[in-house]
Design a protein around this motif. Structure first.
Motif, PDB file in Angstrom:
ATOM      1  N   PHE A   1       5.387  12.142  26.446  1.00  0.00           N
ATOM      2  CA  PHE A   1       5.072  12.446  25.140  1.00  0.00           C
ATOM      3  C   PHE A   1       5.678  13.725  24.472  1.00  0.00           C
ATOM      4  CE2 PHE A   1       2.226  14.775  22.198  1.00  0.00           C
ATOM      5  CZ  PHE A   1       2.254  14.132  20.948  1.00  0.00           C
ATOM      6  N   VAL A   2       5.493  14.868  25.261  1.00  0.00           N
ATOM      7  CA  VAL A   2       6.083  16.207  25.110  1.00  0.00           C
ATOM      8  C   VAL A   2       7.650  16.069  25.003  1.00  0.00           C
ATOM      9  CG1 VAL A   2       6.209  18.479  25.539  1.00  0.00           C
ATOM     10  CG2 VAL A   2       4.218  17.376  25.608  1.00  0.00           C
ATOM     11  N   LEU A   3       8.150  15.432  26.202  1.00  0.00           N
ATOM     12  CA  LEU A   3       9.620  15.342  26.307  1.00  0.00           C
ATOM     13  C   LEU A   3      10.255  14.609  25.455  1.00  0.00           C
ATOM     14  CD1 LEU A   3      10.005  14.400  30.255  1.00  0.00           C
ATOM     15  CD2 LEU A   3      10.344  16.444  29.071  1.00  0.00           C
ATOM     16  N   ILE A   4       9.822  13.537  24.744  1.00  0.00           N
ATOM     17  CA  ILE A   4      10.147  12.780  23.382  1.00  0.00           C
ATOM     18  C   ILE A   4       9.812  13.423  22.310  1.00  0.00           C
ATOM     19  CG2 ILE A   4      10.666  10.670  22.633  1.00  0.00           C
ATOM     20  CD1 ILE A   4       9.438   9.098  24.958  1.00  0.00           C
ATOM     21  N   PHE A   5       8.988  14.075  22.105  1.00  0.00           N
ATOM     22  CA  PHE A   5       8.426  14.649  21.106  1.00  0.00           C
ATOM     23  C   PHE A   5       9.373  15.950  20.370  1.00  0.00           C
ATOM     24  CE2 PHE A   5       6.134  16.517  17.630  1.00  0.00           C
ATOM     25  CZ  PHE A   5       5.176  15.845  16.917  1.00  0.00           C
ATOM     26  N   ILE A   6       9.653  16.762  21.273  1.00  0.00           N
ATOM     27  CA  ILE A   6      10.280  18.062  21.058  1.00  0.00           C
ATOM     28  C   ILE A   6      11.604  17.475  20.317  1.00  0.00           C
ATOM     29  CG2 ILE A   6      11.152  20.128  22.180  1.00  0.00           C
ATOM     30  CD1 ILE A   6       8.770  20.246  23.660  1.00  0.00           C
ATOM     31  N   PRO A   7      12.453  16.857  21.190  1.00  0.00           N
ATOM     32  CA  PRO A   7      14.104  16.370  20.491  1.00  0.00           C
ATOM     33  C   PRO A   7      13.849  15.830  19.003  1.00  0.00           C
ATOM     34  CG  PRO A   7      13.709  15.710  22.812  1.00  0.00           C
ATOM     35  CD  PRO A   7      12.352  16.192  22.280  1.00  0.00           C
ATOM     36  N   ILE A   8      12.886  15.038  18.810  1.00  0.00           N
ATOM     37  CA  ILE A   8      12.455  14.355  17.602  1.00  0.00           C
ATOM     38  C   ILE A   8      12.463  15.427  16.453  1.00  0.00           C
ATOM     39  CG2 ILE A   8      11.496  12.802  16.218  1.00  0.00           C
ATOM     40  CD1 ILE A   8      11.166  11.130  18.805  1.00  0.00           C
ATOM     41  N   TRP A   9      11.413  16.248  16.772  1.00  0.00           N
ATOM     42  CA  TRP A   9      11.150  17.444  15.908  1.00  0.00           C
ATOM     43  C   TRP A   9      12.364  18.319  15.698  1.00  0.00           C
ATOM     44  CZ3 TRP A   9      11.049  22.471  17.964  1.00  0.00           C
ATOM     45  CH2 TRP A   9      10.694  23.549  17.058  1.00  0.00           C
ATOM     46  N   TRP A  10      12.805  18.686  16.622  1.00  0.00           N
ATOM     47  CA  TRP A  10      14.121  19.781  16.312  1.00  0.00           C
ATOM     48  C   TRP A  10      15.022  19.042  15.733  1.00  0.00           C
ATOM     49  CZ3 TRP A  10      14.529  24.633  16.076  1.00  0.00           C
ATOM     50  CH2 TRP A  10      15.687  25.132  16.356  1.00  0.00           C
ATOM     51  N   ALA A  11      15.478  18.070  15.929  1.00  0.00           N
ATOM     52  CA  ALA A  11      16.494  17.247  15.291  1.00  0.00           C
ATOM     53  C   ALA A  11      16.192  17.020  13.621  1.00  0.00           C
ATOM     54  CB  ALA A  11      16.536  15.771  15.878  1.00  0.00           C
ATOM     55  N   TRP A  12      14.901  17.131  13.361  1.00  0.00           N
ATOM     56  CA  TRP A  12      14.466  16.999  12.184  1.00  0.00           C
ATOM     57  C   TRP A  12      14.588  18.471  11.587  1.00  0.00           C
ATOM     58  CZ3 TRP A  12      10.567  19.491   9.381  1.00  0.00           C
ATOM     59  CH2 TRP A  12      10.478  19.003   7.796  1.00  0.00           C
ATOM     60  N   VAL A  13      14.029  19.392  12.210  1.00  0.00           N
ATOM     61  CA  VAL A  13      14.376  20.705  11.913  1.00  0.00           C
ATOM     62  C   VAL A  13      15.411  21.177  11.755  1.00  0.00           C
ATOM     63  CG1 VAL A  13      13.794  23.435  12.572  1.00  0.00           C
ATOM     64  CG2 VAL A  13      12.106  21.757  12.746  1.00  0.00           C
ATOM     65  N   GLY A  14      16.474  20.929  12.311  1.00  0.00           N
ATOM     66  CA  GLY A  14      17.972  21.306  12.293  1.00  0.00           C
ATOM     67  C   GLY A  14      18.578  20.965  10.871  1.00  0.00           C
ATOM     68  N   GLN A  15      18.082  19.877  10.513  1.00  0.00           N
ATOM     69  CA  GLN A  15      18.793  19.479   9.198  1.00  0.00           C
ATOM     70  C   GLN A  15      17.973  19.982   8.046  1.00  0.00           C
ATOM     71  OE1 GLN A  15      21.523  17.744   8.203  1.00  0.00           O
ATOM     72  NE2 GLN A  15      21.044  17.990   6.029  1.00  0.00           N
ATOM     73  N   THR A  16      16.736  20.221   8.126  1.00  0.00           N
ATOM     74  CA  THR A  16      15.844  20.785   7.205  1.00  0.00           C
ATOM     75  C   THR A  16      16.372  22.184   7.019  1.00  0.00           C
ATOM     76  OG1 THR A  16      13.918  19.398   7.704  1.00  0.00           O
ATOM     77  CG2 THR A  16      13.715  21.550   6.587  1.00  0.00           C
ATOM     78  N   MET A  17      16.489  23.043   8.373  1.00  0.00           N
ATOM     79  CA  MET A  17      17.092  24.618   7.942  1.00  0.00           C
ATOM     80  C   MET A  17      18.510  24.478   7.333  1.00  0.00           C
ATOM     81  SD  MET A  17      14.307  25.897   8.644  1.00  0.00           S
ATOM     82  CE  MET A  17      14.866  27.396   8.180  1.00  0.00           C
ATOM     83  N   PHE A  18      19.320  23.569   7.743  1.00  0.00           N
ATOM     84  CA  PHE A  18      20.666  23.823   6.968  1.00  0.00           C
ATOM     85  C   PHE A  18      20.694  23.734   5.397  1.00  0.00           C
ATOM     86  CE2 PHE A  18      24.236  21.620   5.031  1.00  0.00           C
ATOM     87  CZ  PHE A  18      25.182  22.546   5.324  1.00  0.00           C
ATOM     88  N   THR A  19      19.734  22.456   5.171  1.00  0.00           N
ATOM     89  CA  THR A  19      19.472  22.177   3.691  1.00  0.00           C
ATOM     90  C   THR A  19      18.866  23.512   2.935  1.00  0.00           C
ATOM     91  OG1 THR A  19      19.278  19.854   4.081  1.00  0.00           O
ATOM     92  CG2 THR A  19      18.674  20.465   2.202  1.00  0.00           C
ATOM     93  N   ASN A  20      17.865  24.093   3.697  1.00  0.00           N
ATOM     94  CA  ASN A  20      17.365  25.191   3.035  1.00  0.00           C
ATOM     95  C   ASN A  20      18.141  26.423   2.646  1.00  0.00           C
ATOM     96  OD1 ASN A  20      15.543  27.686   3.526  1.00  0.00           O
ATOM     97  ND2 ASN A  20      14.193  26.256   2.677  1.00  0.00           N
ATOM     98  N   ARG A  21      19.009  26.463   3.659  1.00  0.00           N
ATOM     99  CA  ARG A  21      19.730  27.908   3.352  1.00  0.00           C
ATOM    100  C   ARG A  21      21.272  27.303   2.694  1.00  0.00           C
ATOM    101  NH1 ARG A  21      17.640  29.470   8.306  1.00  0.00           N
ATOM    102  NH2 ARG A  21      16.569  31.618   7.966  1.00  0.00           N
ATOM    103  N   PHE A  22      22.077  26.280   3.068  1.00  0.00           N
ATOM    104  CA  PHE A  22      23.098  25.887   2.617  1.00  0.00           C
ATOM    105  C   PHE A  22      23.216  24.660   1.750  1.00  0.00           C
ATOM    106  CE2 PHE A  22      23.637  28.584   6.591  1.00  0.00           C
ATOM    107  CZ  PHE A  22      24.405  29.822   5.816  1.00  0.00           C
ATOM    108  N   GLY A  23      22.250  23.888   1.942  1.00  0.00           N
ATOM    109  CA  GLY A  23      22.431  22.555   1.282  1.00  0.00           C
ATOM    110  C   GLY A  23      22.400  22.296  -0.167  1.00  0.00           C
ATOM    111  N   GLN A  24      23.410  21.379  -0.722  1.00  0.00           N
ATOM    112  CA  GLN A  24      23.294  21.015  -2.164  1.00  0.00           C
ATOM    113  C   GLN A  24      23.335  19.626  -2.085  1.00  0.00           C
ATOM    114  OE1 GLN A  24      26.115  23.544  -4.690  1.00  0.00           O
ATOM    115  NE2 GLN A  24      26.655  24.681  -2.521  1.00  0.00           N
ATOM    116  N   ASP A  25      22.906  19.139  -3.413  1.00  0.00           N
ATOM    117  CA  ASP A  25      22.994  17.592  -3.416  1.00  0.00           C
ATOM    118  C   ASP A  25      24.478  17.184  -3.790  1.00  0.00           C
ATOM    119  OD1 ASP A  25      22.054  14.942  -3.356  1.00  0.00           O
ATOM    120  OD2 ASP A  25      21.188  14.867  -5.555  1.00  0.00           O
ATOM    121  N   LEU A  26      25.570  17.380  -2.819  1.00  0.00           N
ATOM    122  CA  LEU A  26      26.780  17.098  -3.033  1.00  0.00           C
ATOM    123  C   LEU A  26      27.030  15.662  -2.164  1.00  0.00           C
ATOM    124  CD1 LEU A  26      28.393  20.669  -2.572  1.00  0.00           C
ATOM    125  CD2 LEU A  26      27.771  19.603  -4.715  1.00  0.00           C
ATOM    126  N   PHE A  27      28.209  15.232  -2.553  1.00  0.00           N
ATOM    127  CA  PHE A  27      28.635  13.795  -1.973  1.00  0.00           C
ATOM    128  C   PHE A  27      28.731  13.926  -0.671  1.00  0.00           C
ATOM    129  CE2 PHE A  27      31.761  10.865  -0.546  1.00  0.00           C
ATOM    130  CZ  PHE A  27      31.511   9.854  -0.812  1.00  0.00           C
TER     131      PHE A  27
END
Length: 362
Positions: free
Chosen positions: A44-70
């Motif tokens: 449960f822990v081994l699978i949960f952490i990579p899924i969470w971190w993959a989501w966090v990675g995109q969220t943090m990029f969008t938060n700082r540098f993201g724009q709704d561009l093509f």
């Protein structure tokens, strides 16, 4: 601070990742001789952490540098493709599906790293340095994790998690860059809030689907009501704090929100699994007692910590508040140790605890 809105594509992406977490939660429903084997708890822990971190990675990029561009939409759609590969590879027999799972995770992380390199081309000053830092250093974590494919047994997981640990550590190491390019706190809290409410919804639906109250089956009906009160009290506490008690203009690196939510989301999944196990009554009394109270303590601790830092100073909880909450939780646990009580009573006790927690903190 400039207002940043969550896009519909981000929400669509959230649905995929929550579906993955819901699948991972089912790992906790495997009971053997009255206990959840340690192997499944670890999976449960081994699978949960990579899924969470993959989501966090995109969220943090969008938060700082993201724009709704093509081109950023294309990147996110490609990430959804790799997320589907990862979800399709989730199984109790994790070893057999390790390579496609790794492919999905590496694809998600690689696309995030590429996005930083693309973003730095149009940025200047501290923002350019931050984008370059993450673009380069995240590649190191990706490379380490890829090397796990050349090994078997437990060694592959050690190498995979060395890469993930390095990945997770780089924002902490690069804090000097993050401080100069602070998060958009309002957007970050909204992203985690939306993700959490989808997980709350999935928790409620999946729990009630297992209980399935029938006509004149008052035990099932009462268990459904108690479970609903428990979940809605947790929801009330979380979202009233998020909406009314936190300072969304505060400029920070956002790390308490990010890392604290790993434990919030993980404990929420554990509580959801616990409710189902309590109803099915196929688990050892002492084990479920330790498991559900441990999950509740983890949820209480992580939500208190995350919201404390961002609360308006005059609304921060005092030591005596925290002592009261811990005292109530400990009292229920000790009573249940001294006297064997029906499972519905355990669920009811936690519902009472979270109602008090919600009332006092909101």
């Amino acid at each position: 601070m400039e207002e940043k809105k969550v896009t519909w594509l981000e929400l669509f992406y959230d649905l995929l990742i929550v579906a993955a977490i819901a699948t991972v939660t089912h790992v906790l429903l495997h009971v053997e001789e009255g206990d959840i084997p340690s192997e499944y708890l670890l999976k449960f822990v081994l699978i949960f952490i990579p899924i969470w971190w993959a989501w966090v990675g995109q969220t943090m990029f969008t938060n700082r540098f993201g724009q709704d561009l093509f081109h950023q939409r294309i990147f996110l759609i490609l990430q959804m493709f790799f997320a589907l590969v990862m979800i399709s590879s989730l199984s109790v027999d994790f070893d057999s599906y390790y390579k496609p799972f790794l492919l999905g995770y590496i694809g998600l992380r690689a696309l995030i790293s590429i996005q930083y390199f693309v973003a730095q081309r149009t940025e200047t000053g501290d923002r350019k340095k931050a984008a370059l830092f993450f673009g380069k250093y995240f590649l190191i974590g990706i490379f380490i994790s890829i090397c796990s494919v050349f090994f078997d047994s437990w060694i592959r997981y050690v190498i995979l998690y060395l890469g993930i640990f390095a990945d997770i550590s780089f924002p902490l190491i690069g804090r000097k860059h993050l401080v100069k390019v602070p998060t958009n706190t309002g957007h970050l809290l909204e992203r985690f809030g939306l993700f959490t409410i989808i997980l709350f919804g999935e928790t409620l639906v999946s729990t009630l689907s297992v209980i399935q109250p029938r006509q004149d089956d008052w035990h099932s009906i009462m268990f459904s009501l108690v479970s609903f009160i428990l979940i809605i009290s947790m929801w009330w506490q979380y979202f009233d704090n998020l909406e009314k008690k936190v300072d969304k203009t505060k400029e920070t690196a956002g790390q308490m929100i990010i890392y604290g939510h790993l434990f919030i989301l993980m404990s929420l999944s554990m509580i959801a699994a616990s409710i189902r196990l309590l109803y099915l009554a196929e688990i050892n009394y002492m084990f479920i007692l330790l498991f559900i109270f441990g999950a509740s303590l983890l949820y209480f601790s992580s939500t208190s910590l995350v919201f404390h830092l961002y609360r308006y100073e005059h609304q921060r909880l005092k030591i005596y508040h925290l002592s009261l909450f811990l005292g109530i939780l400990a009292a229920f646990f000790l009573v249940n140790l001294a006297f064997t009580v029906p499972n519905i009573i355990i669920a009811g006790e936690l519902a009472i605890f979270f109602m008090i927690y919600a009332k006092i903190t909101t």
